[in-house]
Design a protein around this motif. Structure first.
Motif, PDB file in Angstrom:
ATOM      1  N   ILE A 275      -0.476  28.764  48.594  1.00 51.74           N
ATOM      2  CA  ILE A 275      -1.019  29.881  49.363  1.00 51.74           C
ATOM      3  C   ILE A 275      -1.533  30.991  48.432  1.00 51.74           C
ATOM      4  O   ILE A 275      -2.674  31.443  48.554  1.00 51.74           O
ATOM      5  N   ALA A 276      -0.675  31.392  47.480  1.00 50.63           N
ATOM      6  CA  ALA A 276      -1.088  32.447  46.546  1.00 50.63           C
ATOM      7  C   ALA A 276      -2.302  31.976  45.748  1.00 50.63           C
ATOM      8  O   ALA A 276      -3.252  32.735  45.527  1.00 50.63           O
ATOM      9  N   ALA A 277      -2.290  30.723  45.352  1.00 49.91           N
ATOM     10  CA  ALA A 277      -3.407  30.178  44.568  1.00 49.91           C
ATOM     11  C   ALA A 277      -4.709  30.319  45.348  1.00 49.91           C
ATOM     12  O   ALA A 277      -5.730  30.762  44.816  1.00 49.91           O
ATOM     13  N   ARG A 278      -4.652  29.988  46.631  1.00 50.00           N
ATOM     14  CA  ARG A 278      -5.861  30.035  47.467  1.00 50.00           C
ATOM     15  C   ARG A 278      -6.355  31.478  47.632  1.00 50.00           C
ATOM     16  O   ARG A 278      -7.537  31.768  47.472  1.00 50.00           O
ATOM     17  N   LEU A 279      -5.418  32.375  47.921  1.00 56.94           N
ATOM     18  CA  LEU A 279      -5.790  33.780  48.116  1.00 56.94           C
ATOM     19  C   LEU A 279      -6.436  34.355  46.850  1.00 56.94           C
ATOM     20  O   LEU A 279      -7.540  34.919  46.888  1.00 56.94           O
ATOM     21  N   PHE A 280      -5.741  34.205  45.730  1.00 53.23           N
ATOM     22  CA  PHE A 280      -6.228  34.885  44.527  1.00 53.23           C
ATOM     23  C   PHE A 280      -7.443  34.189  43.911  1.00 53.23           C
ATOM     24  O   PHE A 280      -8.221  34.808  43.220  1.00 53.23           O
ATOM     25  N   LYS A 281      -7.621  32.908  44.210  1.00 58.73           N
ATOM     26  CA  LYS A 281      -8.844  32.253  43.739  1.00 58.73           C
ATOM     27  C   LYS A 281     -10.042  32.806  44.508  1.00 58.73           C
ATOM     28  O   LYS A 281     -11.079  33.119  43.931  1.00 58.73           O
ATOM     29  N   THR A 282      -9.885  32.970  45.820  1.00 60.92           N
ATOM     30  CA  THR A 282     -10.990  33.501  46.626  1.00 60.92           C
ATOM     31  C   THR A 282     -11.345  34.911  46.166  1.00 60.92           C
ATOM     32  O   THR A 282     -12.518  35.277  46.070  1.00 60.92           O
ATOM     33  N   ILE A 283     -10.317  35.699  45.859  1.00 59.72           N
ATOM     34  CA  ILE A 283     -10.562  37.072  45.412  1.00 59.72           C
ATOM     35  C   ILE A 283     -11.245  37.084  44.037  1.00 59.72           C
ATOM     36  O   ILE A 283     -12.190  37.832  43.800  1.00 59.72           O
ATOM     37  N   ALA A 284     -10.786  36.211  43.172  1.00 58.54           N
ATOM     38  CA  ALA A 284     -11.393  36.139  41.824  1.00 58.54           C
ATOM     39  C   ALA A 284     -12.852  35.683  41.918  1.00 58.54           C
ATOM     40  O   ALA A 284     -13.724  36.195  41.211  1.00 58.54           O
ATOM     41  N   ASP A 285     -13.117  34.727  42.830  1.00 55.64           N
ATOM     42  CA  ASP A 285     -14.494  34.239  42.979  1.00 55.64           C
ATOM     43  C   ASP A 285     -15.428  35.350  43.448  1.00 55.64           C
ATOM     44  O   ASP A 285     -16.640  35.289  43.235  1.00 55.64           O
ATOM     45  N   ALA A 286     -14.869  36.384  44.106  1.00 55.05           N
ATOM     46  CA  ALA A 286     -15.685  37.527  44.542  1.00 55.05           C
ATOM     47  C   ALA A 286     -15.764  38.583  43.432  1.00 55.05           C
ATOM     48  O   ALA A 286     -16.181  39.721  43.679  1.00 55.05           O
ATOM     49  N   ASN A 287     -15.354  38.205  42.222  1.00 59.15           N
ATOM     50  CA  ASN A 287     -15.380  39.110  41.056  1.00 59.15           C
ATOM     51  C   ASN A 287     -14.559  40.373  41.263  1.00 59.15           C
ATOM     52  O   ASN A 287     -14.896  41.443  40.782  1.00 59.15           O
ATOM     53  N   ILE A 288     -13.461  40.234  41.971  1.00 63.40           N
ATOM     54  CA  ILE A 288     -12.543  41.364  42.161  1.00 63.40           C
ATOM     55  C   ILE A 288     -11.357  41.162  41.218  1.00 63.40           C
ATOM     56  O   ILE A 288     -10.777  40.070  41.168  1.00 63.40           O
ATOM     57  N   VAL A 289     -11.026  42.218  40.483  1.00 61.59           N
ATOM     58  CA  VAL A 289      -9.898  42.129  39.554  1.00 61.59           C
ATOM     59  C   VAL A 289      -8.645  42.662  40.256  1.00 61.59           C
ATOM     60  O   VAL A 289      -8.585  43.820  40.648  1.00 61.59           O
ATOM     61  N   VAL A 290      -7.664  41.786  40.401  1.00 55.09           N
ATOM     62  CA  VAL A 290      -6.392  42.183  41.011  1.00 55.09           C
ATOM     63  C   VAL A 290      -5.508  42.757  39.931  1.00 55.09           C
ATOM     64  O   VAL A 290      -5.450  42.239  38.820  1.00 55.09           O
ATOM     65  N   ASP A 291      -4.831  43.860  40.242  1.00 54.93           N
ATOM     66  CA  ASP A 291      -3.944  44.434  39.235  1.00 54.93           C
ATOM     67  C   ASP A 291      -2.506  43.958  39.474  1.00 54.93           C
ATOM     68  O   ASP A 291      -2.051  43.005  38.866  1.00 54.93           O
ATOM     69  N   MET A 292      -1.786  44.596  40.395  1.00 54.87           N
ATOM     70  CA  MET A 292      -0.387  44.208  40.592  1.00 54.87           C
ATOM     71  C   MET A 292      -0.248  43.240  41.756  1.00 54.87           C
ATOM     72  O   MET A 292      -0.997  43.317  42.730  1.00 54.87           O
ATOM     73  N   ILE A 293       0.755  42.375  41.667  1.00 56.16           N
ATOM     74  CA  ILE A 293       1.049  41.447  42.767  1.00 56.16           C
ATOM     75  C   ILE A 293       2.554  41.436  42.992  1.00 56.16           C
ATOM     76  O   ILE A 293       3.313  41.364  42.028  1.00 56.16           O
ATOM     77  N   VAL A 294       2.960  41.534  44.242  1.00 58.63           N
ATOM     78  CA  VAL A 294       4.378  41.381  44.561  1.00 58.63           C
ATOM     79  C   VAL A 294       4.492  40.418  45.734  1.00 58.63           C
ATOM     80  O   VAL A 294       3.818  40.583  46.755  1.00 58.63           O
ATOM     81  N   GLN A 295       5.322  39.382  45.562  1.00 59.33           N
ATOM     82  CA  GLN A 295       5.602  38.505  46.704  1.00 59.33           C
ATOM     83  C   GLN A 295       7.078  38.657  47.031  1.00 59.33           C
ATOM     84  O   GLN A 295       7.931  38.484  46.164  1.00 59.33           O
ATOM     85  N   ASN A 296       7.351  39.031  48.274  1.00 59.40           N
ATOM     86  CA  ASN A 296       8.750  39.246  48.657  1.00 59.40           C
ATOM     87  C   ASN A 296       9.507  37.920  48.766  1.00 59.40           C
ATOM     88  O   ASN A 296       8.903  36.886  49.031  1.00 59.40           O
ATOM     89  N   ILE A 297      10.812  38.013  48.589  1.00 59.87           N
ATOM     90  CA  ILE A 297      11.651  36.832  48.799  1.00 59.87           C
ATOM     91  C   ILE A 297      11.612  36.512  50.292  1.00 59.87           C
ATOM     92  O   ILE A 297      11.655  37.409  51.136  1.00 59.87           O
ATOM     93  N   SER A 298      11.479  35.261  50.570  1.00 61.17           N
ATOM     94  CA  SER A 298      11.423  34.861  51.966  1.00 61.17           C
ATOM     95  C   SER A 298      12.819  34.931  52.574  1.00 61.17           C
ATOM     96  O   SER A 298      13.749  34.326  52.057  1.00 61.17           O
ATOM     97  N   SER A 299      12.960  35.715  53.656  1.00 70.15           N
ATOM     98  CA  SER A 299      14.311  35.882  54.193  1.00 70.15           C
ATOM     99  C   SER A 299      14.712  34.687  55.054  1.00 70.15           C
ATOM    100  O   SER A 299      15.876  34.339  55.149  1.00 70.15           O
ATOM    101  N   ASP A 300      13.726  34.022  55.660  1.00 71.89           N
ATOM    102  CA  ASP A 300      14.067  32.898  56.537  1.00 71.89           C
ATOM    103  C   ASP A 300      13.623  31.552  55.941  1.00 71.89           C
ATOM    104  O   ASP A 300      13.752  30.516  56.576  1.00 71.89           O
ATOM    105  N   GLY A 301      13.073  31.589  54.713  1.00 72.79           N
ATOM    106  CA  GLY A 301      12.632  30.344  54.082  1.00 72.79           C
ATOM    107  C   GLY A 301      11.312  29.833  54.647  1.00 72.79           C
ATOM    108  O   GLY A 301      10.787  28.814  54.222  1.00 72.79           O
ATOM    109  N   LYS A 302      10.754  30.544  55.623  1.00 71.95           N
ATOM    110  CA  LYS A 302       9.518  30.052  56.245  1.00 71.95           C
ATOM    111  C   LYS A 302       8.302  30.905  55.912  1.00 71.95           C
ATOM    112  O   LYS A 302       7.216  30.409  55.697  1.00 71.95           O
TER     113      LYS A 302
END
Ligand code: ADP
Ligand code: ASP
Ligand code: MG
Length: 407
Positions: A275-302
């Motif tokens: 999922i993260a790969a897909r999101l950030f690849k699409t953003i990179a392809d639009a020549n947007i530079v992402v700075d910080m990224i935080v992914q929260n721990i999944s509380s329910d595993g889903k």
């Protein structure tokens, strides 16, 4: 010596300032040097042009934007060359195209690919001062005008210094050098005699706009000798150079802030590979530079939330991509927070000192400032906080790390 001198917007803000630049250039020539001058647009001019564009079209075409924005630097290059001629020296003004600056095709943030310096070299040999319009180049295949991103005249100067094998690249601006933090926010900020490329790069990429990030990257890669100094005084500036052993003794060298980011959160994203790969690849392809990224721990595993920050200028594009992905994945939607800023502390000494991050968090906590995101590297700690606390945080960190005192 062959010297490249870059003058920023405030240094060419009006006719008196342009005449002062011409005087300084003439003096440098009289001392027996060859000089290439790189100029920005007059202070405020680029912002004014961007505003005009938005008045005729809410999302103006990027190709036309570049043509428009490049005009500001054409004006100052021609006027500066005329002012130098008025002092009895030979001078020739060149646009990015005439200087042979070739870039890729990414409009509004193009990368320099090569520089054909022959015309400039010939002019210098014939005794001309070469005055180059900063911030611009052309894409080689279709010869469209491109620009190099905000603050891009710094990159023009560094790249020309490299291409012409100059002995020195001087960046003239409205402060006397690189300070421990923005002297316009913290009056106690101290001017640094020298700073490593590595620290300067981290400060610049954390928002210290005294040098454009990519210009520092370029200077570091090719070891271009760089000095930042004021066009309003004759005091020595700051040397940006390779790291030496004294520099490591200092734990923190500077504090930077960046108010030009937005935080985007995609809520309830499926917690599975790709999922993260897909999101950030699409953003990179639009020549947007992402700075910080935080992914929260999944509380329910889903499902989980993913937050990231991007420059404000790319907000619309990044939000659109995030919303499309959110819909596709059946996520719970997208949140956008405009009222954030990032404060960072930078120092090569962090490699060998511990407890720096803890002291930063403690300082912010003591001022009641909540931290929303954290990122660290070998020589930097950054925190995303609420925008309204930026100045307070910068002052507090400057004081906590005693940056007003020399090591
Ligand atoms: P120019 O138009 O000459 O390119 P900029 O406005 O791009 O000038 O950059 C100079 C400004 O950078 C200063 O006026 C200052 O407010 C800001 N700045 C931010 N951080 C620092 C720092 N650490 N040292 C010096 N200046 C800084
Ligand atoms: N004029 C451009 C800007 O304002 C480029 C520069 O000044 O370096 O971003
Ligand atoms: Mg600048």
């Amino acid at each position: 010596m062959l010297i490249v001198q870059k003058y920023g917007g405030t240094s060419v803000a009006n006719i008196d300032r342009i005449k002062a630049v011409a005087d300084r250039v003439a003096k440098t020539v009289q001392q027996g040097n060859q000089v290439v001058v790189v100029v920005s647009a007059m202070a405020g001019e680029t912002d004014k042009l961007i505003d005009l564009a938005h008045q005729v079209n809410p999302s103006p075409g990027e190709r036309e934007m570049d043509l428009l924005l490049s005009s500001g630097e054409r004006v100052t290059s021609a006027l500066t060359a005329m002012a130098i001629q008025a002092l009895g020296h030979k001078a020739i003004a060149l646009t990015g195209r005439q200087m042979g600056i070739i870039t890729d095709k990414v409009h509004t943030k193009a990368k320099i690919e090569k520089i054909y310096g022959d015309r400039a070299k010939k002019a210098l040999e014939e005794g001309y001062v070469v005055v180059v319009a900063g911030f611009q180049g052309i894409a080689e295949d279709d010869e469209d005008v491109t620009t190099l991103g905000r603050g891009g005249s710094d990159l023009t100067a560094v790249a020309i210094a490299w291409a012409l094998n100059a002995d020195l690249c001087e960046i003239y601006t409205d402060v006397e050098g690189v300070f421990t933090t923005d002297p316009n926010i913290v009056p106690e900020a101290r001017k640094l005699e020298k700073i490593s490329y590595e620290e300067m790069l981290e400060l610049a990429s954390s928002g210290a706009k005294v040098l454009q990030t990519r210009s520092v990257e370029f200077a570091m890669k090719y070891n271009v000798p760089l000095v930042v100094r004021s066009s309003f005084t004759d005091r020595p500036g700051t040397l940006v150079c390779k790291e030496d052993t004294d520099m490591e003794k200092v734990m923190v060298s500077g504090v930077a802030y960046d108010k030009n980011q937005v935080k985007i959160t995609i809520l309830g994203v499926p917690d599975k590979p790709g999922i993260a790969a897909r999101l950030f690849k699409t953003i990179a392809d639009a020549n947007i530079v992402v700075d910080m990224i935080v992914q929260n721990i999944s509380s329910d595993g889903k499902s989980t939330d993913i937050s990231f920050t991007v420059p404000k200028t790319d907000k619309e594009k990044a939000v659109k991509i995030s919303e499309e992905l959110s819909n596709d994945l059946g996520a719970q939607g997208v949140l956008v927070d405009d009222n954030i800023s990032k404060v960072s502390i930078v120092g090569v000494g962090m490699k060998t000192h511990s407890g720096v991050a803890a002291r930063m968090f403690e300082t912010l906590a003591n001022h009641g400032i909540n931290i929303m995101m954290i990122s660290t590297s070998e020589i930097k700690v950054s925190c995303v906080i609420q925008d309204k606390y930026t100045e307070l945080a910068v002052r507090a960190l400057h004081e906590a790390f005693e940056l007003d005192k020399a090591a």
